[in-house]
Design a protein around this motif. Structure first.
Motif, mmCIF file in Angstrom:
data_model
loop_
_atom_site.group_PDB
_atom_site.id
_atom_site.type_symbol
_atom_site.label_atom_id
_atom_site.label_comp_id
_atom_site.label_asym_id
_atom_site.label_seq_id
_atom_site.Cartn_x
_atom_site.Cartn_y
_atom_site.Cartn_z
ATOM 1 N N VAL A 198 -5.232 -8.859 8.352
ATOM 2 C CA VAL A 198 -5.591 -7.486 8.021
ATOM 3 C C VAL A 198 -5.113 -7.277 6.596
ATOM 4 C CG1 VAL A 198 -5.175 -5.047 8.509
ATOM 5 C CG2 VAL A 198 -5.401 -6.681 10.402
ATOM 6 N N ASN A 199 -6.007 -6.833 5.733
ATOM 7 C CA ASN A 199 -5.651 -6.545 4.341
ATOM 8 C C ASN A 199 -5.632 -5.037 4.141
ATOM 9 O OD1 ASN A 199 -5.548 -9.264 3.698
ATOM 10 N ND2 ASN A 199 -7.648 -9.335 3.001
ATOM 11 N N LEU A 200 -4.643 -4.563 3.422
ATOM 12 C CA LEU A 200 -4.512 -3.120 3.158
ATOM 13 C C LEU A 200 -4.193 -2.889 1.700
ATOM 14 C CD1 LEU A 200 -2.221 -2.135 6.137
ATOM 15 C CD2 LEU A 200 -4.604 -1.527 5.892
ATOM 16 N N ARG A 201 -4.728 -1.812 1.189
ATOM 17 C CA ARG A 201 -4.319 -1.325 -0.136
ATOM 18 C C ARG A 201 -3.707 0.054 0.071
ATOM 19 N NH1 ARG A 201 -9.927 -3.181 -2.253
ATOM 20 N NH2 ARG A 201 -9.479 -5.331 -2.843
ATOM 21 N N ASN A 202 -2.519 0.227 -0.498
ATOM 22 C CA ASN A 202 -1.849 1.526 -0.379
ATOM 23 C C ASN A 202 -1.337 1.985 -1.738
ATOM 24 O OD1 ASN A 202 0.337 -0.623 0.237
ATOM 25 N ND2 ASN A 202 1.539 1.206 -0.204
ATOM 26 N N THR A 203 -1.181 3.298 -1.841
ATOM 27 C CA THR A 203 -0.644 3.910 -3.053
ATOM 28 C C THR A 203 0.743 4.474 -2.760
ATOM 29 O OG1 THR A 203 -1.514 6.111 -2.581
ATOM 30 C CG2 THR A 203 -2.975 4.586 -3.774
ATOM 31 N N GLU A 204 1.350 5.048 -3.774
ATOM 32 C CA GLU A 204 2.668 5.671 -3.606
ATOM 33 C C GLU A 204 2.610 6.906 -2.708
ATOM 34 O OE1 GLU A 204 2.155 7.770 -7.948
ATOM 35 O OE2 GLU A 204 2.979 5.774 -7.722
ATOM 36 N N ASP A 205 1.402 7.371 -2.358
ATOM 37 C CA ASP A 205 1.272 8.490 -1.418
ATOM 38 C C ASP A 205 1.589 8.072 0.020
ATOM 39 O OD1 ASP A 205 0.504 10.239 -3.433
ATOM 40 O OD2 ASP A 205 -1.626 9.769 -3.185
ATOM 41 N N TYR A 206 1.686 6.755 0.269
ATOM 42 C CA TYR A 206 2.063 6.288 1.601
ATOM 43 C C TYR A 206 3.550 6.562 1.778
ATOM 44 C CZ TYR A 206 2.274 3.599 5.849
ATOM 45 O OH TYR A 206 2.447 3.252 7.159
ATOM 46 N N LYS A 207 3.921 7.312 2.812
ATOM 47 C CA LYS A 207 5.279 7.854 2.936
ATOM 48 C C LYS A 207 6.198 7.078 3.877
ATOM 49 C CE LYS A 207 3.736 12.591 2.114
ATOM 50 N NZ LYS A 207 2.308 12.638 2.177
ATOM 51 N N TYR A 208 5.760 5.913 4.349
ATOM 52 C CA TYR A 208 6.510 5.234 5.393
ATOM 53 C C TYR A 208 6.876 3.810 4.960
ATOM 54 C CZ TYR A 208 4.344 9.146 7.701
ATOM 55 O OH TYR A 208 3.927 10.408 8.011
ATOM 56 N N SER A 209 7.898 3.259 5.623
ATOM 57 C CA SER A 209 8.320 1.896 5.308
ATOM 58 C C SER A 209 7.650 0.866 6.209
ATOM 59 C CB SER A 209 9.844 1.772 5.435
ATOM 60 O OG SER A 209 10.239 2.023 6.772
ATOM 61 N N ASN A 210 6.951 1.337 7.226
ATOM 62 C CA ASN A 210 6.240 0.437 8.118
ATOM 63 C C ASN A 210 4.863 1.014 8.434
ATOM 64 O OD1 ASN A 210 6.920 2.561 9.786
ATOM 65 N ND2 ASN A 210 7.711 1.302 11.430
ATOM 66 N N LEU A 211 4.095 0.252 9.187
ATOM 67 C CA LEU A 211 2.755 0.691 9.569
ATOM 68 C C LEU A 211 2.431 0.108 10.934
ATOM 69 C CD1 LEU A 211 -0.043 1.992 8.818
ATOM 70 C CD2 LEU A 211 -0.673 -0.253 7.924
ATOM 71 N N PHE A 212 1.987 0.960 11.844
ATOM 72 C CA PHE A 212 1.527 0.519 13.155
ATOM 73 C C PHE A 212 0.008 0.556 13.166
ATOM 74 C CE2 PHE A 212 5.846 1.751 14.139
ATOM 75 C CZ PHE A 212 6.243 0.798 15.072
ATOM 76 N N LEU A 213 -0.586 -0.547 13.634
ATOM 77 C CA LEU A 213 -2.034 -0.649 13.732
ATOM 78 C C LEU A 213 -2.433 -1.086 15.133
ATOM 79 C CD1 LEU A 213 -2.880 -2.647 10.473
ATOM 80 C CD2 LEU A 213 -3.116 -0.188 10.834
#
Length: 167
Positions: A59-74
């Motif tokens: 899984v590829n993701l692009r995120n910006t500094e607007d992402y507020k979390y240290s992890n991600l659940f998918l």
């Protein structure tokens, strides 16, 4: 004249780097408009080249500094051509303890290549035909049962298939 020669060499180098991705079998991104709705699934249709070789799935993701979390659940769902479904809930680390984002990139957009299948044992597409991959976020606020309705900071979701290094 010297400046044009410099740009030509840079362009040639860039084209060479992009085209040298010999492990790639499938690599596609879909944009997430604004915010990623908790009920929105990002879908990819895939027809693997064979039913015998092993592959790595990402899984590829692009995120910006607007992402507020240290992890991600998918939640990642892999639908086989003949009706079988594999559904996994996955957690990925997105930032270091000091808050700096993981991933690659020189701007405020970070690109993350996250293992899905094929890292602990080879993954083989054992049915011929078209597979469907659905990716959905499953983020929650700490202490909350309800999911985050609109997830900010994820700009693109991708899916990638590579030839396994064990082939």
């Amino acid at each position: 004249m010297q400046r044009n020669k410099y740009w030509f060499i840079c362009l040639l180098f860039l084209i060479t780097m992009i085209s040298c991705d010999s492990n790639r079998v499938f690599d596609e991104y879909k944009s997430v408009p604004g915010q990623w709705d908790k009920d929105s699934k990002v879908e990819f249709k895939i027809t693997p080249p064979d039913t015998t070789n092993a592959y790595g799935l990402f899984v590829n993701l692009r995120n910006t500094e607007d992402y507020k979390y240290s992890n991600l659940f998918l939640i990642v769902e892999l639908n086989y051509p003949n009706g079988k479904t594999l559904k996994d809930t996955l957690e990925y680390k997105m930032a270091n303890p000091d808050g700096t984002f993981l991933g690659t990139g020189f701007t405020d957009v970070k690109e993350n290549k996250l293992w899905y299948k094929g890292y602990d044992e080879p993954f083989v597409f054992d049915e011929s035909g078209e597979y469907t991959v659905n990716i959905q976020h499953a983020m929650r606020q700490n202490g909350s049962v309800d999911g985050i309705d609109k997830l900010e900071g994820i700009t693109d979701v991708g899916f990638r298939i590579e030839h396994s290094q064990t082939n």
